[in-house]
Design a protein around this motif. Structure first.
Motif, PDB file in Angstrom:
ATOM      1  N   ILE A 105       0.821  -1.210   0.000  1.00  0.00           N
ATOM      2  CA  ILE A 105       0.000   0.000   0.000  1.00  0.00           C
ATOM      3  C   ILE A 105       0.856   1.261   0.000  1.00  0.00           C
ATOM      4  N   ARG A 106       2.126   1.182   0.383  1.00  0.00           N
ATOM      5  CA  ARG A 106       2.985   2.352   0.344  1.00  0.00           C
ATOM      6  C   ARG A 106       3.193   2.822  -1.094  1.00  0.00           C
ATOM      7  N   TRP A 107       3.245   1.876  -2.030  1.00  0.00           N
ATOM      8  CA  TRP A 107       3.441   2.242  -3.430  1.00  0.00           C
ATOM      9  C   TRP A 107       2.195   2.948  -3.974  1.00  0.00           C
ATOM     10  N   LYS A 108       1.032   2.467  -3.600  1.00  0.00           N
ATOM     11  CA  LYS A 108      -0.194   3.126  -4.052  1.00  0.00           C
ATOM     12  C   LYS A 108      -0.356   4.484  -3.370  1.00  0.00           C
ATOM     13  N   TYR A 109       0.080   4.573  -2.157  1.00  0.00           N
ATOM     14  CA  TYR A 109       0.089   5.860  -1.460  1.00  0.00           C
ATOM     15  C   TYR A 109       1.023   6.838  -2.169  1.00  0.00           C
ATOM     16  N   ALA A 110       2.207   6.361  -2.577  1.00  0.00           N
ATOM     17  CA  ALA A 110       3.172   7.210  -3.268  1.00  0.00           C
ATOM     18  C   ALA A 110       2.661   7.660  -4.628  1.00  0.00           C
ATOM     19  N   ALA A 111       1.807   6.865  -5.250  1.00  0.00           N
ATOM     20  CA  ALA A 111       1.273   7.206  -6.565  1.00  0.00           C
ATOM     21  C   ALA A 111       0.113   8.192  -6.482  1.00  0.00           C
ATOM     22  N   GLY A 112      -0.071   8.831  -5.359  1.00  0.00           N
ATOM     23  CA  GLY A 112      -1.103   9.838  -5.208  1.00  0.00           C
ATOM     24  C   GLY A 112      -2.220   9.446  -4.273  1.00  0.00           C
ATOM     25  N   GLY A 113      -2.043   8.367  -3.521  1.00  0.00           N
ATOM     26  CA  GLY A 113      -3.094   7.921  -2.606  1.00  0.00           C
ATOM     27  C   GLY A 113      -4.179   7.149  -3.318  1.00  0.00           C
ATOM     28  N   LEU A 114      -3.787   6.170  -4.127  1.00  0.00           N
ATOM     29  CA  LEU A 114      -4.767   5.358  -4.846  1.00  0.00           C
ATOM     30  C   LEU A 114      -5.550   4.483  -3.871  1.00  0.00           C
ATOM     31  N   ASP A 115      -6.665   3.948  -4.349  1.00  0.00           N
ATOM     32  CA  ASP A 115      -7.484   3.072  -3.518  1.00  0.00           C
ATOM     33  C   ASP A 115      -6.755   1.759  -3.253  1.00  0.00           C
ATOM     34  N   PHE A 116      -7.149   1.108  -2.159  1.00  0.00           N
ATOM     35  CA  PHE A 116      -6.534  -0.175  -1.815  1.00  0.00           C
ATOM     36  C   PHE A 116      -6.673  -1.188  -2.951  1.00  0.00           C
ATOM     37  N   ASP A 117      -7.820  -1.186  -3.615  1.00  0.00           N
ATOM     38  CA  ASP A 117      -8.085  -2.186  -4.642  1.00  0.00           C
ATOM     39  C   ASP A 117      -7.775  -1.688  -6.043  1.00  0.00           C
ATOM     40  N   TYR A 118      -6.957  -0.636  -6.156  1.00  0.00           N
ATOM     41  CA  TYR A 118      -6.587  -0.154  -7.488  1.00  0.00           C
ATOM     42  C   TYR A 118      -5.847  -1.270  -8.219  1.00  0.00           C
ATOM     43  N   PRO A 119      -6.237  -1.597  -9.437  1.00  0.00           N
ATOM     44  CA  PRO A 119      -5.656  -2.767 -10.113  1.00  0.00           C
ATOM     45  C   PRO A 119      -4.191  -2.559 -10.497  1.00  0.00           C
ATOM     46  N   GLY A 120      -3.467  -3.658 -10.538  1.00  0.00           N
ATOM     47  CA  GLY A 120      -2.093  -3.620 -11.013  1.00  0.00           C
ATOM     48  C   GLY A 120      -2.038  -3.683 -12.525  1.00  0.00           C
ATOM     49  N   PHE A 121      -0.877  -3.949 -13.058  1.00  0.00           N
ATOM     50  CA  PHE A 121      -0.714  -4.061 -14.516  1.00  0.00           C
ATOM     51  C   PHE A 121       0.419  -5.034 -14.792  1.00  0.00           C
ATOM     52  N   VAL A 122       0.562  -5.440 -16.033  1.00  0.00           N
ATOM     53  CA  VAL A 122       1.589  -6.419 -16.394  1.00  0.00           C
ATOM     54  C   VAL A 122       2.955  -5.737 -16.442  1.00  0.00           C
ATOM     55  N   HIS A 123       3.997  -6.509 -16.220  1.00  0.00           N
ATOM     56  CA  HIS A 123       5.340  -5.932 -16.136  1.00  0.00           C
ATOM     57  C   HIS A 123       5.834  -5.375 -17.464  1.00  0.00           C
ATOM     58  N   THR A 124       5.246  -5.797 -18.584  1.00  0.00           N
ATOM     59  CA  THR A 124       5.693  -5.295 -19.887  1.00  0.00           C
ATOM     60  C   THR A 124       5.352  -3.817 -20.081  1.00  0.00           C
ATOM     61  N   VAL A 125       4.457  -3.278 -19.241  1.00  0.00           N
ATOM     62  CA  VAL A 125       4.168  -1.841 -19.296  1.00  0.00           C
ATOM     63  C   VAL A 125       5.426  -1.042 -18.998  1.00  0.00           C
ATOM     64  N   LEU A 126       6.236  -1.522 -18.054  1.00  0.00           N
ATOM     65  CA  LEU A 126       7.486  -0.843 -17.728  1.00  0.00           C
ATOM     66  C   LEU A 126       8.464  -0.931 -18.891  1.00  0.00           C
ATOM     67  N   VAL A 127       8.513  -2.092 -19.536  1.00  0.00           N
ATOM     68  CA  VAL A 127       9.379  -2.265 -20.710  1.00  0.00           C
ATOM     69  C   VAL A 127       8.961  -1.297 -21.807  1.00  0.00           C
ATOM     70  N   ASP A 128       7.658  -1.217 -22.032  1.00  0.00           N
ATOM     71  CA  ASP A 128       7.135  -0.351 -23.090  1.00  0.00           C
ATOM     72  C   ASP A 128       7.409   1.119 -22.780  1.00  0.00           C
TER      73      ASP A 128
END
Length: 583
Positions: A105-128
């Protein structure tokens, strides 16, 4: 082209066409991570800084040029930027970083205080995202934003410290036989049709060059090893002879060039026509066909490494990194300094302050006990023409610090021209057996003469390598010749094009004030490297291959470390102004 191939091409085109996604602004009061983390995470943590200022530092619109007008929505770039920053500061792989964002939850907090259940994404997004940034006109924009915030808060002054550190490559170093076989394999993979058939026909060794493993021979048998090298080398040269004169595509041209380089750097032909490994080391030897830009490097005379050098420029007062760079491991530190110090060298204020009144500049150097730096081979510097930009210098001169690796005459000359105060160590002259060193000779550049310790005067002569003073027969009758040289032809003194700058630097660095200032500021860069290299994965060991990608990754790491430092200094953005919170 088959139907399946067409479908795959169209599918790949579609998935890479994306429009700009935006970070959600409406968040649930009860489901957001803000209320939970605000009282549990320290105010000087990077998580808190990103939570407060990520929308200002990395707004989604900052990455708009990376996306198209039509297509599917991307993961909001602001969120991806925050994940990339935290990934580099914690030394995580792409998969681990995405998993951390999903469940920490610290990462979602750092991203602007996202909700607990904010969905993740696939790792290839970082590659892209890294690929899109690399193709853009501003590939280092994340670092530029962090540095811009530090400058706006008044944290970047006029001092700069340079240093470098080894970055180990992400591939295995290859021996000669592995290099040759790998280079041949790349040529065969790039060729097709009739050309491939022609290449296969000239191969005489019983080797298909398809496997990456070494051929099975008795490696304890010297004759078997020599025969292996000779047969694979002849296959390589035969392949090059077939390609000679052919019209090749870019991929095949690159593979053929690599093969020719590998064959030429390690092999020599004997009088009997066989090829063997040369008893020498090529100057710019390729050590891997997987990463052709990595090189052998030496940190000291007894410590070597394979890969690259990571260079940084640090403000020693705020400990903010102002520039980064990556070069092959065999590159000298001073060679990269000009690009790293572009803000110093191209600063109009410092230059103007040096050339407004040449007489005052000479008097100031005399006060500082600098030797006269007039050059008989150049015309006197002319009075500058009136110019609006040169009427008022922008500030005090820059101060540049560096160890002996940056004490080259060319860099000293460049910094002097820029009006900088130089705190780069210059190695003193040395002589074998405690004999007279070069500084024991009186070098008069204006008169173009050199005076030896016994009073003999010799004129400097121009040579291809620079100016040279030969004492020759004067040494045969000199009573102190044994303290000077053991050569039968006498002592020679070579004077390079930057002899004046080097002599001046040695004179200045002998003063107590210079030594005190150097010791107070230069070592701070070592602590910053400890912060950068604390995680081996992505720190000391490169995560990617190729100089461009390694440089981008190192630059992103510097941005993350800068943000961590800004968090410790309690950076805030108040009413459109960056400042340090002193409350």
């Amino acid at each position: 082209m088959s139907r399946i191939t067409c479908i795959v091409i169209v599918y790949r085109s579609i998935i890479h066409v994306m429009t700009l996604g935006t970070t959600p602004s409406d968040q649930s009061i009860f489901a957001t991570t803000t209320n939970f983390c605000a009282s549990r995470i320290s105010e000087d943590s990077i998580y808190s800084l990103l939570h407060r200022e990520c929308a200002t530092l990395f707004p989604d619109e900052m990455f708009a040029d990376l996306f198209e007008d039509v297509g599917r929505r991307s993961v909001p770039p602001r969120i991806v930027a925050v994940v990339m920053i935290l990934q580099r500061i914690e030394g995580l792989s792409d998969r681990d970083a995405v998993e951390r964002f999903t469940y920490d939850i610290r990462w979602k907090y750092a991203a602007g205080g996202l909700d607990f259940d904010y969905p993740g994404f696939v790792h290839t997004v970082l590659v892209d995202m890294r690929a899109r940034l690399g193709r853009s006109s501003r590939p280092e924009r994340i670092f530029e934003v962090t540095l811009g915030a530090a400058k706006a808060a008044g944290l970047v002054g006029r001092r700069r410290v340079l240093d470098s550190t080894p970055l180990y490559d992400a591939v295995a170093t290859m021996d000669t036989i592995t290099l040759i076989r790998s280079a041949i394999r790349q040529v065969l993979q790039a060729a097709d049709g009739a050309l491939l058939e022609s290449l296969r026909q000239v191969i005489t060794a019983k080797d298909g060059y398809e496997s990456t493993g070494k051929p099975q021979i008795d490696w304890d048998d010297a004759l078997a090893r020599e025969a292996l090298i000779d047969s694979r080398a002849k296959d390589g040269f035969a392949i090059l002879s077939v390609l000679d004169g052919e019209k090749l595509g870019p991929v095949l041209t690159s593979a053929a060039t690599l093969l020719a380089t590998v064959l030429g750097q390690d092999l020599e032909e004997t009088s009997t026509g066989t090829f063997r490994i040369a008893r020498r080391v090529a100057k710019d030897r390729i050590i891997s066909t997987v990463d052709t830009e990595a090189r052998h490097g030496h940190k000291t005379s007894h410590r070597h490494f394979d890969g690259y050098k990571g260079h940084i420029v640090l403000d020693p007062d705020s400990e903010i990194i102002t520039a980064t760079g990556v070069t092959p491991g065999n590159t000298g530190d001073a060679c990269a300094a000009t690009d790293l110090l572009s803000d110093v060298i191209n600063d109009p204020g410092s230059k103007c302050s040096e050339v407004v009144d040449p007489k005052e500049a000479v008097e100031e150097r005399d006060v500082d006990h600098h030797p006269d730096n007039k050059d008989t081979n150049t015309e006197p510097e002319k009075e500058p023409e009136p110019d609006a930009q040169c009427q008022e210098p922008s500030g005090e001169p820059y101060q540049v610090y560096g160890d002996a690796a940056y004490g080259s005459g060319e860099l000293l000359h460049t910094l002097e021209q820029a009006g900088a105060e130089i705190y780069c160590k210059v190695q003193p002259p040395v002589a074998v057996g405690g004999r007279f060193t070069k500084d024991a000779f009186g070098i008069d550049l204006q008169a173009s003469t050199v005076t030896c310790p016994n009073g003999h005067i010799v004129h400097l002569r121009e040579t291809k390598e620079g100016r040279l003073a030969k004492f020759a027969k004067l040494c045969t009758t000199c009573p102190v010749a044994s303290q000077c040289t053991t050569s039968r032809i006498g002592r020679n003194i070579r004077v390079g094009p930057y002899e004046e700058q080097l002599a001046r630097a040695r004179s200045i660095q002998a003063t107590l004030d210079w030594k005190s200032d150097y010791r107070s500021n230069r070592p701070k860069v070592e602590r910053k490297f400890a912060h950068l290299m604390r995680h081996r994965h992505g720190g000391r060991r490169a995560r990617v291959r190729g100089q461009k990608k390694v440089a981008a990754d190192f630059n992103l790491l510097a941005a993350a470390v800068n943000l961590a430092r800004l968090a410790r200094l309690r950076l805030i953005h108040d009413q459109g102004i960056w400042a340090i919170n002193t409350v």
